[in-house]
Design an enzyme around this catalytic site. Structure first.
Site, PDB file in Angstrom:
ATOM      1  N   ASP A  51       0.841  -1.195   0.000  1.00 34.78           N
ATOM      2  CA  ASP A  51       0.000   0.000   0.000  1.00 34.78           C
ATOM      3  C   ASP A  51       0.878   1.248   0.000  1.00 34.78           C
ATOM      4  OD1 ASP A  51      -2.314  -1.465   0.042  1.00 34.78           O
ATOM      5  OD2 ASP A  51      -2.601  -1.327   2.217  1.00 34.78           O
ATOM      6  N   TYR A  79       5.593  -8.669   8.768  1.00 30.42           N
ATOM      7  CA  TYR A  79       5.318  -7.237   8.897  1.00 30.42           C
ATOM      8  C   TYR A  79       5.477  -6.795  10.339  1.00 30.42           C
ATOM      9  CZ  TYR A  79       2.881  -7.663   4.370  1.00 30.42           C
ATOM     10  OH  TYR A  79       2.561  -7.899   3.063  1.00 30.42           O
ATOM     11  N   ASP A  93      -6.939   2.300   7.879  1.00 26.92           N
ATOM     12  CA  ASP A  93      -5.620   2.896   8.065  1.00 26.92           C
ATOM     13  C   ASP A  93      -5.768   4.408   8.167  1.00 26.92           C
ATOM     14  OD1 ASP A  93      -6.036   3.783   5.422  1.00 26.92           O
ATOM     15  OD2 ASP A  93      -4.966   2.071   4.585  1.00 26.92           O
ATOM     16  N   ARG A 184      -4.440  -4.751   7.354  1.00 27.87           N
ATOM     17  CA  ARG A 184      -5.448  -3.773   7.790  1.00 27.87           C
ATOM     18  C   ARG A 184      -6.650  -4.477   8.403  1.00 27.87           C
ATOM     19  NH1 ARG A 184      -7.549  -1.124   3.217  1.00 27.87           N
ATOM     20  NH2 ARG A 184      -6.362  -2.493   1.854  1.00 27.87           N
TER      21      ARG A 184
END
Length: 308
Positions: A51, A79, A93, A184
């Site tokens: 993203d 991550y 987000d 997310r």
């Protein structure tokens, strides 16, 4: 001498894998374009997107490496994610404003107990704000029009998940997940399980398919280097397929295989392999077929161009 502009740049035929540390604010496609220009590469592609607001490891493929990018698309990824607790946003987000605020009344012990419940195989519904398409239209475009459609849950696996820090309103986690996992959505689900809601404020990919962010380079660093110095950052094409076992062929069969023809082979089970010639050169990916006990063959699946 007149400076070389983007329009006048002479492109090179080069092959390799660049481990880019993508900055926030750039799409993966834009980052790829900048890297391609810095390397004057005639052919380039990325191995799955990050993203725009996310940072971190984005393997880029140049030349012949683009043929083998699927190994990155299918790879597990790690991550580090920062969750703002106490509120949700439409996009999950910081790309949209919070739509609600909730009281935060949790401690670290509670967080650890909740995170454990998210580990393992499960299903996840992709978000509306995603690049998935319905009838050729990206879902995020429908979401911006206020349209929400039903999405089918997909199987994912959260191999590891752990808390790195918690300051009362901000939670930092590290997680290793299978392909297709939306961090997310994971963050939102964690927020709901904690009873206070959550959304992502930072997301950084630190590893994928054996590659590490520690070996990545930034665009800013590349821009301050010569072309020769930039080339030193390129990994070999076969590094994309290190998850596969390897086969080395003698001279006659390696020539046949390199020209796209199946060769007989002994002592290998049915699966895909990295294939190397007698001189150690990477030839491509081959699949062993052992269904005929009297004639086991190695068939080319994806080949390097001759002379590459």
């Amino acid at each position: 001498m007149e400076p070389v502009t983007r329009e006048k740049q002479i492109r090179r035929k080069l092959s390799g894998v660049l481990l880019l540390d993508k900055p926030a604010g750039l799409s993966s496609t834009t980052a790829l374009g900048r890297a391609r220009w810095l390397f004057a590469a005639d052919k380039a592609g990325h191995t799955g997107t990050l993203d725009p607001f996310a940072t971190g490891l984005l393997p880029l493929c140049f030349g012949e490496a683009t043929k083998f990018s699927r190994f990155m698309l299918d790879a597990d990824k790690t991550y580090v994610a920062t969750l703002q607790l106490g509120g949700r946003t439409p996009t999950g987000d910081t790309e949209s404003a919070p739509i609600e605020q909730r009281e935060i009344n949790i401690d670290e012990a509670t967080i650890r107990r909740v995170l454990v419940t998210f580990q393992g195989e499960q299903t996840q519904i992709p978000p509306m704000y995603s690049a998935l398409k319905r009838d050729g239209v990206p879902l995020y475009k429908l979401a911006r029009q206020g349209i929400e459609i039903e999405r089918e849950a997909r199987p994912i696996n959260v191999y590891q998940i752990a808390m790195q820090s918690f300051n009362g309103h901000e939670l930092v986690i590290e997680t290793k997940v299978s392909k297709g996992t939306y961090i997310r959505v994971l963050a939102e689900d964690i927020g709901e399980a904690l009873g206070c809601g959550a959304h992502l404020t930072q997301l950084r990919r630190t590893a994928t398919a054996g590659f590490s962010i520690a070996d990545a380079v930034t665009l800013d660093a590349l821009e301050n280097q010569t072309l020769e110095e930039r080339d030193q950052h390129l990994n070999l094409v076969d590094s994309l397929a290190f998850s596969l076992p390897s086969i080395s062929l003698d001279a006659p069969p390696s020539l046949e295989f390199g020209h796209g023809r199946a060769v007989e082979i002994v002592g290998y089970t049915a699966m895909e392999y990295r294939v190397y010639g007698a001189d150690g050169r990477f030839l491509g990916i081959g699949a062993v077929d052992d269904s005929d006990a009297n004639n086991t063959t190695l068939t080319p699946v994806r080949l390097m161009a001759l002379g590459a």
